[in-house]
Motif scaffolding. Sequence first.
Motif, short mmCIF file in Angstrom:
data_model
loop_
_atom_site.label_atom_id
_atom_site.label_comp_id
_atom_site.label_asym_id
_atom_site.label_seq_id
_atom_site.Cartn_x
_atom_site.Cartn_y
_atom_site.Cartn_z
N ALA A 187 45.06 -18.22 65.53
CA ALA A 187 45.51 -16.97 66.15
C ALA A 187 47.00 -17.03 66.46
O ALA A 187 47.73 -16.04 66.29
N PHE A 188 47.46 -18.20 66.90
CA PHE A 188 48.89 -18.38 67.18
C PHE A 188 49.73 -18.18 65.93
O PHE A 188 50.70 -17.41 65.91
N LEU A 189 49.37 -18.88 64.86
CA LEU A 189 50.15 -18.81 63.62
C LEU A 189 50.09 -17.42 62.99
O LEU A 189 51.10 -16.91 62.47
N GLN A 190 48.92 -16.77 63.04
CA GLN A 190 48.80 -15.44 62.46
C GLN A 190 49.63 -14.43 63.24
O GLN A 190 50.19 -13.49 62.67
N SER A 191 49.75 -14.61 64.55
CA SER A 191 50.59 -13.72 65.36
C SER A 191 52.06 -13.82 64.97
O SER A 191 52.78 -12.82 64.98
N VAL A 192 52.48 -15.02 64.60
CA VAL A 192 53.87 -15.22 64.16
C VAL A 192 54.14 -14.42 62.88
O VAL A 192 55.17 -13.74 62.76
N ILE A 193 53.19 -14.47 61.93
CA ILE A 193 53.35 -13.74 60.67
C ILE A 193 53.29 -12.23 60.92
O ILE A 193 54.10 -11.46 60.38
#
Length: 441
Positions: free
Chosen positions: A307-313
């Motif tokens: 969820a953290f990494l997808q929010s960055v994208i």
Amino acid sequence: MVMDTSEAKNRKVMAVEKIDLEVPETAHQISSDSWFQVAFVLTTGINSAYVLGYSGTVMVPLGWIGGVVGLILATAISLYANSLIAKLHEFGGKRHIRYRDLAGFIYGKKMYRVTWGLQYVNLFMINCGYIILAGSALKAVYVLFRDDSLMKLPHFIAIAGVVCAIFAIGIPHLSALGIWLGVSTVLSLIYIVVAVVLSAKDGVNKPERDYTIQGSSIDKLFTITGAAANLVFAFNTGMLPEIQATVKQPVVKNMMKALYFQFTAGVLPMYAVTFIGYWAYGSSTSTYLLNSVSGPLWVKALANISAFLQSVISLHIFASPSYEYMDTKFGIKGSPLALKNLLFRTVARGSYIAVSTLLSALLPFLGDFMSLTGAISTFPLTFILANHMYLVAMNNKLSSAQKLWHWLNVCVFGLMSLAAAIAAVRLISVDSKNFHVFADV
């Protein structure tokens, strides 16, 4: 002088299209992506980490009947409104690659500025939400393994901001996301599958739950109205022309394919996690579903990191209109890896992310402000402007019944926008008594 790849492609596209269409100048690539890649951009937005909150922010205030009917209606209405915008992309013999360009062409310079202001506020607040989501996901991982309260939410928000800035500097424009869209899809599947499986397991093991809509009659009225704004927010980007600018010709036909994909196959994961999450926990569902589920620590950690990494994208997608404006305004050309361009992106985009991160850490209960933003900008951009612009642009081609239909949409969504704004202001006033700045929520 050596011409970079992006500039060369734009020149080639403009040369081909100039026979029939006028194409505005931009420092970013246009007409370079397939409809399928654009569909994944749209699907990335709709299945971002925000989906982990819809069980709590949509279903809990609306209940089973209101929530299910509301989500289905919002899907259909949003597809319709977005298709109106998509069909105006080449209106008047000119490609409108920015939302403000389309509004300015139809209404004039004043509405160009008003639309840009609404869109900028809308996207800025969405991006603040992504930073808060990313920070919350990092905090959730930390708490799983070391719940000592040494690190608080503002610290994780700051870390998330740094990562978002690094990503923004490294990816020059929307079309350059490329493989990252595939990575985003995998990340989305990870936290959605984990949330669905663990919620279903908890639901089976916990047969008793309460689905009653909580609160007094007046509280219910305001929370239901606020939830309607969340329904709108779930499906709409407020930047459809900017995304459509990247699709290959024929742009209208290909964009419609992308929209049909988004609002059919693309919404299924969101439906699954929203409905199953609410089924499992009822009115006690958290506004961040992964905080409600029980299961192996490593599985929950994996879901939160995803969820953290997808929010960055996702943040990069919604920040792209601001990046495009700055790059075009200051004439950024040449290789994205040129030192001058790297320095510019570092300063310009780094500053944008820094301000967003500061506001996110300062007011981490920004969900209340998101409801207000949805009311005062998402409603107008997606529904009111879409119907009215189509009405003005196609006035001579519409029957009396069609004109009446569009005016009805303008009036209904105008009233909904006003009601949602009042509800959001009330929510902010209530929550401001319970929270303080830089709160660890």
